[in-house]
Write a protein that holds these residues in place. Structure first.
Motif, PDB file in Angstrom:
ATOM      1  N   VAL A 144       0.822  -1.212   0.000  1.00  0.00           N
ATOM      2  CA  VAL A 144       0.000   0.000   0.000  1.00  0.00           C
ATOM      3  C   VAL A 144       0.852   1.255   0.000  1.00  0.00           C
ATOM      4  O   VAL A 144       0.480   2.272  -0.558  1.00  0.00           O
ATOM      5  N   SER A 145       2.032   1.206   0.614  1.00  0.00           N
ATOM      6  CA  SER A 145       2.882   2.388   0.674  1.00  0.00           C
ATOM      7  C   SER A 145       3.768   2.536  -0.551  1.00  0.00           C
ATOM      8  O   SER A 145       4.688   3.327  -0.566  1.00  0.00           O
ATOM      9  N   GLU A 146       3.476   1.760  -1.600  1.00  0.00           N
ATOM     10  CA  GLU A 146       4.225   1.813  -2.851  1.00  0.00           C
ATOM     11  C   GLU A 146       4.261   3.224  -3.416  1.00  0.00           C
ATOM     12  O   GLU A 146       3.279   3.941  -3.421  1.00  0.00           O
ATOM     13  N   LYS A 147       5.434   3.609  -3.911  1.00  0.00           N
ATOM     14  CA  LYS A 147       5.577   4.954  -4.448  1.00  0.00           C
ATOM     15  C   LYS A 147       5.716   4.968  -5.956  1.00  0.00           C
ATOM     16  O   LYS A 147       5.065   5.724  -6.642  1.00  0.00           O
ATOM     17  N   ASN A 148       6.602   4.144  -6.513  1.00  0.00           N
ATOM     18  CA  ASN A 148       6.878   4.320  -7.934  1.00  0.00           C
ATOM     19  C   ASN A 148       7.085   3.017  -8.685  1.00  0.00           C
ATOM     20  O   ASN A 148       7.742   2.991  -9.710  1.00  0.00           O
ATOM     21  N   GLU A 193      11.508  19.944  -8.497  1.00  0.00           N
ATOM     22  CA  GLU A 193      12.954  19.751  -8.427  1.00  0.00           C
ATOM     23  C   GLU A 193      13.332  18.999  -7.155  1.00  0.00           C
ATOM     24  O   GLU A 193      12.813  19.267  -6.070  1.00  0.00           O
ATOM     25  N   TYR A 194      14.263  18.066  -7.309  1.00  0.00           N
ATOM     26  CA  TYR A 194      14.772  17.303  -6.170  1.00  0.00           C
ATOM     27  C   TYR A 194      15.816  18.162  -5.455  1.00  0.00           C
ATOM     28  O   TYR A 194      17.021  17.986  -5.606  1.00  0.00           O
ATOM     29  N   TRP A 253      16.911  20.576  -1.730  1.00  0.00           N
ATOM     30  CA  TRP A 253      16.753  20.591  -0.282  1.00  0.00           C
ATOM     31  C   TRP A 253      15.504  21.360   0.135  1.00  0.00           C
ATOM     32  O   TRP A 253      14.741  20.924   0.996  1.00  0.00           O
ATOM     33  N   THR A 254      15.293  22.527  -0.466  1.00  0.00           N
ATOM     34  CA  THR A 254      14.133  23.338  -0.090  1.00  0.00           C
ATOM     35  C   THR A 254      12.844  22.559  -0.277  1.00  0.00           C
ATOM     36  O   THR A 254      11.984  22.511   0.617  1.00  0.00           O
ATOM     37  N   ASN A 255      12.700  21.936  -1.434  1.00  0.00           N
ATOM     38  CA  ASN A 255      11.476  21.183  -1.704  1.00  0.00           C
ATOM     39  C   ASN A 255      11.354  19.948  -0.815  1.00  0.00           C
ATOM     40  O   ASN A 255      10.258  19.611  -0.349  1.00  0.00           O
ATOM     41  N   LEU A 256      12.465  19.258  -0.576  1.00  0.00           N
ATOM     42  CA  LEU A 256      12.425  18.063   0.266  1.00  0.00           C
ATOM     43  C   LEU A 256      11.935  18.391   1.677  1.00  0.00           C
ATOM     44  O   LEU A 256      11.078  17.693   2.235  1.00  0.00           O
ATOM     45  N   ILE A 257      12.470  19.464   2.258  1.00  0.00           N
ATOM     46  CA  ILE A 257      12.068  19.831   3.619  1.00  0.00           C
ATOM     47  C   ILE A 257      10.647  20.388   3.630  1.00  0.00           C
ATOM     48  O   ILE A 257       9.848  20.083   4.528  1.00  0.00           O
ATOM     49  N   ASN A 258      10.313  21.214   2.641  1.00  0.00           N
ATOM     50  CA  ASN A 258       8.938  21.709   2.549  1.00  0.00           C
ATOM     51  C   ASN A 258       7.943  20.549   2.513  1.00  0.00           C
ATOM     52  O   ASN A 258       6.927  20.556   3.216  1.00  0.00           O
ATOM     53  N   MET A 259       8.242  19.552   1.685  1.00  0.00           N
ATOM     54  CA  MET A 259       7.334  18.414   1.552  1.00  0.00           C
ATOM     55  C   MET A 259       7.242  17.615   2.852  1.00  0.00           C
ATOM     56  O   MET A 259       6.168  17.127   3.225  1.00  0.00           O
ATOM     57  N   HIS A 260       8.357  17.501   3.537  1.00  0.00           N
ATOM     58  CA  HIS A 260       8.348  16.760   4.799  1.00  0.00           C
ATOM     59  C   HIS A 260       7.475  17.475   5.835  1.00  0.00           C
ATOM     60  O   HIS A 260       6.697  16.840   6.563  1.00  0.00           O
ATOM     61  N   ILE A 261       7.581  18.788   5.910  1.00  0.00           N
ATOM     62  CA  ILE A 261       6.754  19.547   6.855  1.00  0.00           C
ATOM     63  C   ILE A 261       5.285  19.491   6.444  1.00  0.00           C
ATOM     64  O   ILE A 261       4.389  19.391   7.295  1.00  0.00           O
ATOM     65  N   ILE A 262       5.017  19.542   5.136  1.00  0.00           N
ATOM     66  CA  ILE A 262       3.637  19.404   4.650  1.00  0.00           C
ATOM     67  C   ILE A 262       3.039  18.079   5.120  1.00  0.00           C
ATOM     68  O   ILE A 262       1.865  18.009   5.503  1.00  0.00           O
ATOM     69  N   GLU A 263       3.839  17.034   5.099  1.00  0.00           N
ATOM     70  CA  GLU A 263       3.366  15.717   5.551  1.00  0.00           C
ATOM     71  C   GLU A 263       2.874  15.777   6.992  1.00  0.00           C
ATOM     72  O   GLU A 263       1.789  15.281   7.316  1.00  0.00           O
ATOM     73  N   ILE A 270       9.605  13.161  -2.964  1.00  0.00           N
ATOM     74  CA  ILE A 270      10.035  13.688  -4.260  1.00  0.00           C
ATOM     75  C   ILE A 270      10.891  12.613  -4.907  1.00  0.00           C
ATOM     76  O   ILE A 270      11.916  12.204  -4.356  1.00  0.00           O
ATOM     77  N   SER A 271      10.457  12.122  -6.036  1.00  0.00           N
ATOM     78  CA  SER A 271      11.232  11.117  -6.753  1.00  0.00           C
ATOM     79  C   SER A 271      12.283  11.807  -7.613  1.00  0.00           C
ATOM     80  O   SER A 271      12.063  12.908  -8.113  1.00  0.00           O
TER      81      SER A 271
END
Length: 474
Positions: free
Chosen positions: A16-20, A320-321, A323-333, A356-357
């Motif tokens: 169920v936790s499959e990503k890609n 884009e892969y 740092w900014t996007n990675l951390i933003n996405m983690h906080i969004i989670e 982010i793949s």
């Protein structure tokens, strides 16, 4: 007369936790291998003849990581990071780009079965039973695996069994052992798992979800009888041999109670890793698995399981892969989970994930999965979507923002006291250039409420909304 060798094995396909489209690990069961021992002389050594030793041709030190890096004479890169977290533990990880992406369409069933089959397959001239006998009483293990993007080795040992772990690494780069009986046993485990999946409600959903998420791409592989009928043992061994044919495009990381200044340690590494074969470095080969574009909705029924509705909603967009996007996405989670749990109380259990793949394309995903009462499905789905839209329009509250950052800091403080975290973080740094040790805290502090809102807005504004629901047939 026979002796039973028991080992704990694992596999999973498209959970169920499959990503890609790659597979993740989930336990199946213990297995027993019966080995005839009449007139049998068990081998006592993993390797009969010590290989020609290599040497260290380049040495570097990183003050920020506290690591020592060696480039060996065969261009193998070894990274050593001493820690005092555990007195008698050395953890090891190594990865190289390639994985299933290098496997042809017709050979994918064999490739996807490889992880499970090689769990109880021997190495070189040693059967699995031989390996278990030799390793009895020792604290050393190494596991090999493939995923969508990489081939991997991981393991751990005590200080006194460090050379044994190095020898196990060495054996994974030799020709794999052929054992038809072990293969048949592994295939039976896989057939049992395939059979159980068909009657497991969550796994039925996971398989359907994966097919829809990858737009029914021809490379998407499910664990079922059709797939298993196309597994070929010779192909499994050939794929394994090719993916672990050269060591110079791997990064070998060792963390724990290990001393880079110790001459004996250097000699052992030069012997067992410096003698590994050298070949052409490879990269990931871009494959399909494109997701549906624009709004996508699918509802279907199943005749297995309980009378519940299982749902997944995903928002995704090119991203884009960085740092900014990675951390933003983690906080969004974190924040999305807080908000949805508060507003959509009928969504339980609730799982919110972001990622982010990097391969095959750089893409950000917010995935929300939950079960609910079938009669309340439409109302709960509406509440979930409304809460996401509210986050885009109004942004996160300062309270949720601070709570999310504190949770991330707390988890990081725990992680950096673990040898395994250091090993995996250093592998990621060498492969993808992301420093999860020194830069992580700074990037969390750098993130603002506005940057979070802008990142979430990118996901929602793309209008790529993927919604799949399943419920019991009435």
């Amino acid at each position: 007369m026979s002796v039973s060798i028991s080992a704990h094995n694992s596999i999973a396909f498209n959970d169920v936790s499959e990503k890609n489209g790659s597979i993740i690990t989930k336990e199946i069961a213990s297995s027993t291998v019966d080995v005839p021992v009449d007139n049998f002389q068990a081998p006592t050594r993993l390797v009969h003849k010590r290989p020609q030793s290599g040497s260290v041709k380049k040495r570097l030190r990183s003050i920020s990581f506290g690591t020592t890096e060696w480039t060996l004479s065969n261009d193998v890169v070894v990274v050593l990071r001493p820690t005092d977290y555990k007195d008698n533990e050395i953890v090891f990880e190594a990865s190289s780009l390639g994985g299933y992406s290098k496997v042809s369409l017709g050979d994918l069933p064999s490739a996807y079965a490889l992880n499970e089959i090689m769990k109880t397959n021997g190495r070189s001239d040693l059967s699995y039973a031989n390996l278990q006998q030799i390793l009895g009483g020792k604290t050393a293990k190494v596991e090999a695996s493939l995923d969508e993007q990489t081939e991997n080795l991981s393991g751990r040992s005590s200080i006194q069994d460090f050379e044994t772990m190095l020898q196990l690494i060495y054996l994974n780069f030799q020709k794999p052992h052929e054992d038809a009986d072990a293969f048949d046993t592994s295939m039976q485990r896989l057939r049992n798992e395939a059979s159980s999946r068909a009657s497991n409600q969550q796994k039925v959903f996971a398989d359907s979800l994966l097919m829809k998420w990858t737009s029914y791409d021809k490379r998407t592989t499910l664990l079922n009888e059709e797939m298993l009928n196309n597994v070929n043992y010779n192909k499994v061994l050939d794929i394994f041999n090719k993916r672990f044919s050269s060591a110079n495009d791997f990064v070998f990381v060792f963390t724990g109670n290990i001393d880079p200044e110790d001459a004996a340690t250097e000699k052992l590494i030069c012997t067992w890793l410096g003698s590994l074969p050298k070949g052409k470095a490879e990269e990931y080969s871009k494959q399909g698995n494109d997701h549906p574009k624009g709004p996508y909705t699918s509802r279907f029924v199943t005749n297995v399981g309980m009378d519940i509705s299982t749902n997944t909603i995903r928002y995704y967009a090119p991203m884009e892969y960085s740092w900014t996007n990675l951390i933003n996405m983690h906080i969004i989670e974190y924040i999305a989970k807080y908000r949805i749990m508060e507003k959509a109380k009928g969504a339980s259990p609730l799982e919110v994930k972001t990622w982010i793949s990097k391969y095959p394309t750089e893409e950000g995903v917010l995935s929300i999965q939950f079960n609910c009462n079938p009669k309340a499905r439409e109302a709960v789905v509406r509440l979930v979507k409304e809460e996401v839209q509210r986050l885009v329009k109004e942004g996160a509250s300062s309270e949720d923002f601070i709570k999310a950052k504190e949770s991330m800091f707390d988890q990081f403080d725990k992680d950096v006291q673990d040898n395994g975290y250091w090993a995996s973080s250093l592998v990621r740094y060498y492969m993808y250039g992301r420093d999860y040790i020194n830069e992580y805290r700074d990037w969390i502090d750098y993130i603002t409420l506005e940057s979070i809102r802008e990142t979430l807005d990118k996901l929602v504004a793309s209008e790529n909304v993927f919604e799949v629901s399943m419920q019991k047939e009435r």
